[in-house]
Design an enzyme around this catalytic site. Structure first.
Site, mmCIF file in Angstrom:
data_model
loop_
_atom_site.group_PDB
_atom_site.id
_atom_site.type_symbol
_atom_site.label_atom_id
_atom_site.label_comp_id
_atom_site.label_asym_id
_atom_site.label_seq_id
_atom_site.Cartn_x
_atom_site.Cartn_y
_atom_site.Cartn_z
ATOM 1 C CG ASP A 383 -1.998 0.924 1.279
ATOM 2 O OD1 ASP A 383 -2.970 0.695 0.538
ATOM 3 O OD2 ASP A 383 -1.918 1.930 2.021
ATOM 4 C CD GLU A 412 -2.574 1.534 -3.547
ATOM 5 O OE1 GLU A 412 -3.668 2.066 -3.713
ATOM 6 O OE2 GLU A 412 -1.777 1.860 -2.629
#
Lengths: 665, 665
Positions: A383, A412
């Site tokens: 993330d 990401e």
């Protein structure tokens, strides 16, 4: 003058591929071939040879294959990388005196000026080269030298013919009667990942939304029951958002509202509570045994499980209490929450990677990865890696992959291109992209050309997502089925890695939080959802069909990037994918206009497709099962969004047999 | 994994200029500025700073100047190279926490969410940075920190205003409160040559053709008398073909015929006879004292003398007897002569650089250079360097220039671009080009763009010759005066180094050996010529004028390459040259059609010329003395080949004064 190593007699320049002068490896998967180019030359009109040599790291010997000249001193070669691991490669060049002599002989022949002395000289060169060889190779050169000496004028023509025969080349190009070898400046590197680095189809879902009972949230047990559905759709990887205890401080309610009602489950990304942090499991999902059982069931079904690495903490995370110095404190002693003015995310504390206690912090973060790796997890979706320091990722990923080369990291990151591409250089094996926002034909073509070329193409592996829990782009918000279908086909065929966030995707979920907003209304990030999978409008059959085509066609799993073909309608986009040897070639044509039938004429790059100029050939639509007979570059295409808004056409060349049967739906 | 040094928190990538990863230096002259670009960034939205640091080799300290951001993480900086020698440079980047904080503050201000605590945090960062500084810089940061703390809510706006003031940037960008500095991977190199490496105008002539008495060949004494003429024409360098004893074996007669008549003087490139080799002087020219006197007279007139380095031997060269192993022997024991099938040049033996006796050979060749350097020669024109090994040149030139950095080497190479450009990388400071054969507008534009861009532009210094004793291109063979004039202007203005072979050039010599052949008829290479300098058709006045313009205009001596401007007539070519600061800007327009008046409209790149959009400006033609008032990008040009087939226009911007008076002829 700076004393630098001088150049050799041979110039070896402009080697490709190379990333950052060889400091960063190029990325490959087992079974790939690395194609190498270099400019190799010596002074004057000398005959030059070049070879590529390579070494699997940890092995002593180098292997070597001759390169072929492409003209203008440019050379091409290739070498195989059959196994995972690291390889290095170099280009070598050397002057072959026999080749120099023979090219002079060719010119003398053209000028009609060959003398017996010329042949005697060639024979002497061969004999001299033979002294640097042993065994049959040396014998062959000596025999050729002897045969080349004309005994009398009458035999001159025959000797010349023998001398011009290229038979000794096989020896001279591969065995080493080489002197004055020049090499490329640096040993360049290849990182060969595990097989699953090559291609994957992901399915993201929230475990807490898998309950068949609408009165309670889902558990790992429910998730296990769901895995068969996902496997049946043809996916390879099940990706779970964070499965850890969720903080209670400033917990968000449905649709990201404050204050949250007492029963609000909170966002899984607000990681950490009294029950534990990044190595703990949310008690409502189950315990570690339940997690293990889920992993086992996935494995039985041929699925891998990917976890989320979100290195941030809720205010209730144990680290906040145990290691307050891992967070940034404001002058009033409070911890600075995540912030994107005017918003402050006081349910999330960013980790301060520059803390004076960085060694302990970095170690703890690696222990998080080690924990899940020990449980058998091999894929991590990371993330927001672009908000953490590059040197941290370089260290973490290198350390983990040194012990477990089969662990992969998907970044990401949605940020500036420099940063996204740099994350690939520091170690991320795969990355999210801007695919979700590239919707028109010129946008898609430009973007995928950028992703396919130069150092980006050698290091950055794109992973395409038409939707995610954070991204419901405007084009979906009308709910048109053909948009979901054509974005599915684009994602599944433009790159070797793609994923959907389901069941939202196959159930055509499309209501935004507000019109034009990219957040889902009633987002699963903030509440438990109960999906009706057997909805008759579900795209599950189409998803299954597309995934089957991916599985059956190595062209779509190849490291080769898409090549775009012209088509004279701006609403139609055409591109092909193929294997290195063109044994499998697919041409994809997509109608980007969800509302209308669109038709156009192609101007195909036939060479790329492996079709001879002017040849008749067949294309088999793997979606509709239809077969078209095409001729040359110009062919008619018509796509009705009410049916399939795309063709996935297998190119069947004259006389060839399709490598897989057309997968008619 | 290969253990490699990990990246730092800061990425410093794609530094420019760089040649072969920094192994090859870029070329500059004293007084130049090196402009440096790099991509510098850190994770997230951190405030980043970058600087270029550089070091004169042999000095201990590095100097440093801040770079400026260009957007998209690209930065630009520059540094001066005032003196000859070697420099190295690097790019550094670091996170400036105060800059990070201030950009967050800007977003908070925009969102109306600033609190006193935010300002307190900024003040704390400044105080923390101050602890890494001393003296006034530290005091200034502390004072700013103190002033930024709002005592009460009412003062918040004032404190914010103070905090957003960029005053501390001067300290934070240059003084070193820097942590976590990231650097470019390699220290890159600049080679700064002597001042005469920057620009030169050459005049090549055969000393033996300088006799005022048609019954005898010229001598160094005659050459001395000719130097005033050459100096008056405005040349800087007199280049002499080989001045050594000429071989008698297989000597060529007039027009390269065999056998030569008994009195034939032979080709000066057939070097070596009983009288000596490469360090001897042809007895008919004079002795070493005569040579020294010639050098002195040249120096007095402001001329340098360039000699020819032709590393090859006549069969009568002393080395053939003394060092037979420096030549390639055929199986019958004979030495292999130079050959270009079907031709064999049996008056010339190539040297075998790969001989087992290479150490002695290379040493002897260096002693040749050392000999003439000791006599005061500083320019060598090297004959056919592309047929000798790269490593030999790299060694020879580096060794000579280590001891005598003001010695320059001009490569007379006409071969493949890879090889020509590589010779610049191995040490040649200047090079002949394909200018002679680039005659049309697209050919000239394409070629000079190639020479100006990428690594070629950083290493390869073009030297333009419209003619040489070997090259009489077809376009001259009609003898049209306007061709000689427009090629003169192109050669003298497209690059900072040019030369003509005279008096053939100014006397419009144009008869080829055979029609379409590029050899001169009655070439001076094979016979003595007696030129009539005061021929009324001589272009001497025009040559003088062009050379004066070169001397008066730094734009034409600048390392900056030509920039082409559009003009809507294919027979007209337009380009500009300028100094770095645009204090001198010239626009050259040439009519390439020798037969007709040509006119057209320009589409000027006004930014390059330093003219504001829509401004009125003057252009002063330094050839005709005419002044034109122009407006904007589109202006009318008309050139009559019966007058001057070219404009050399000084661009006089509104309100500025020309840096030199228009040089009206």
């Amino acid at each position: 003058m700076v004393p630098v190593p001088g150049p050799s007699r041979i110039a070896v320049e402009d080697v490709w591929p190379v990333v950052d002068d060889g400091r960063v490896p190029i990325q490959r998967v087992p079974g790939d071939t690395v194609e190498v180019f270099a400019t190799v030359f010596a002074e004057g009109s000398n005959g030059v040879r070049a070879s590529v040599r390579w070494q699997r790291l940890g092995r002593r010997e180098w292997e070597r294959l001759p390169m072929e000249p492409l003209g203008n001193d440019r050379w091409r070669g290739e070498f195989p990388v059959p196994d995972p691991g690291e390889y290095r490669y170099e280009v070598e060049g050397w002057v072959d005196p026999y080749l120099s002599w023979r090219s002079l002989l060719d010119r003398r022949v053209a000028a009609g000026s060959v003398t017996p002395l010329d042949l005697e000289e060639g024979a002497e060169i061969l004999r001299s080269l033979a002294t640097r060889l042993r065994g049959p190779a040396a014998e062959k050169l000596r025999a050729r030298a002897a045969a080349m000496r004309p005994a009398a004028g009458a035999e001159l023509a025959q000797a010349v013919q023998l001398a011009r025969d290229p038979a000794p080349d096989a020896i001279l190009a591969t065995a080493p009667p080489r002197v004055g070898v020049g090499r490329s400046a640096a040993a360049l590197r290849v990182s060969v990942g595990p097989p699953h680095a090559q291609h994957s189809a992901w399915y993201e879902l929230f475990p807490r939304s898998t309950s068949p009972d609408p009165t309670r949230p889902g558990t790992f047990r429910d998730l296990r029951a769901r895995l068969a559905y996902i496997a049946d759709l043809g996916f390879d990887v099940v990706y779970l958002p964070p499965i850890h205890p969720i903080g209670r401080s400033h917990r968000r309610g449905p649709n990201n509202t404050l204050p949250a009602p007492p029963n609000a489950p909170g966002s899984p990304w607000a990681i950490g509570a009294a029950e534990g942090g990044h190595t703990a499991i949310h008690p409502e999902l189950g315990d570690i045994e339940e997690f293990r059982a889920t992993l086992s069931e996935a494995k039985r079904l041929g699925l891998m499980v990917a976890l989320d690495l979100a290195f941030q903490c809720s205010p209730d995370h144990p680290w906040v209490r145990e290691h307050p110095n891992w967070f940034h404190h404001l002058p009033d002693g409070s911890i600075r929450p995540a912030e994107n003015p005017p918003k402050k995310y006081d349910d999330i504390y960013p980790i301060d990677f520059s803390t004076d206690d960085a060694p302990a912090l970095w170690k703890a973060l690696k222990e998080v990865v080690d924990f899940w790796v020990a449980e058998g997890v091999r894929w991590f979706r990371v993330d927001n890696p672009h908000t953490k320091p590059f040197d941290f990722w370089h260290w973490l990923i290198a350390e983990v992959r040194r012990e477990h080369p089969d662990v992969l990291f998907l970044a990401e990151a949605f940020t500036r291109p420099t940063v996204m591409y740099h994350l690939a250089k520091v170690g991320f094996t795969h990355s999210y992209t801007y695919f979700a926002w590239r919707t028109s034909k010129p946008e898609l073509e430009e973007y995928f050309r950028e992703l396919s070329s130069g150092t980006v193409g050698e290091t950055f592996r794109p992973h395409l997502w038409p939707n995610t829990p954070d991204i419901l782009t405007v084009q979906f918000q009308s709910g048109q089925r053909s948009v979901f279908l054509h974005r599915l086909v684009l994602a599944a065929t433009l790159a070797s890695h793609y994923g959907i966030y389901g069941p939202a995707y196959e159930l055509l979920e499309h209501a935004p939080l507000e019109p034009g907003h990219e957040e889902y209304r009633d987002s699963e990030k903030f509440e438990v959802r109960h999906w009706v999978l057997d909805d008759p409008k579900s795209l599950a059959p189409q998803v299954r069909q597309v995934n089957r085509i991916r599985k059956e066609h190595p062209a779509l799993r190849s490291g080769r990037r898409p090549v775009f073909h012209s088509i004279d309608n701006g609403a139609l986009i055409a591109f092909s994918r193929r294997t290195a040897d063109r044994s499998d070639v697919l041409l994809v044509v997509v109608n980007l206009d969800p509302g209308s039938v669109q038709s156009g004429w192609t101007a195909l790059d036939l060479r790329e497709l492996g079709v001879p100029d002017g040849a008749l050939f067949e294309v088999h639509d793997l979606l509709s099962g239809e077969v078209y007979r095409w001729h040359g570059a110009r062919n008619f295409v018509r796509l009705d969004p009410a049916r399939w808004p795309a063709h996935i056409l297998q190119v069947v060349r004259p006389g060839s047999v399709p490598s897989a049967p057309p997968g008619a739906g």
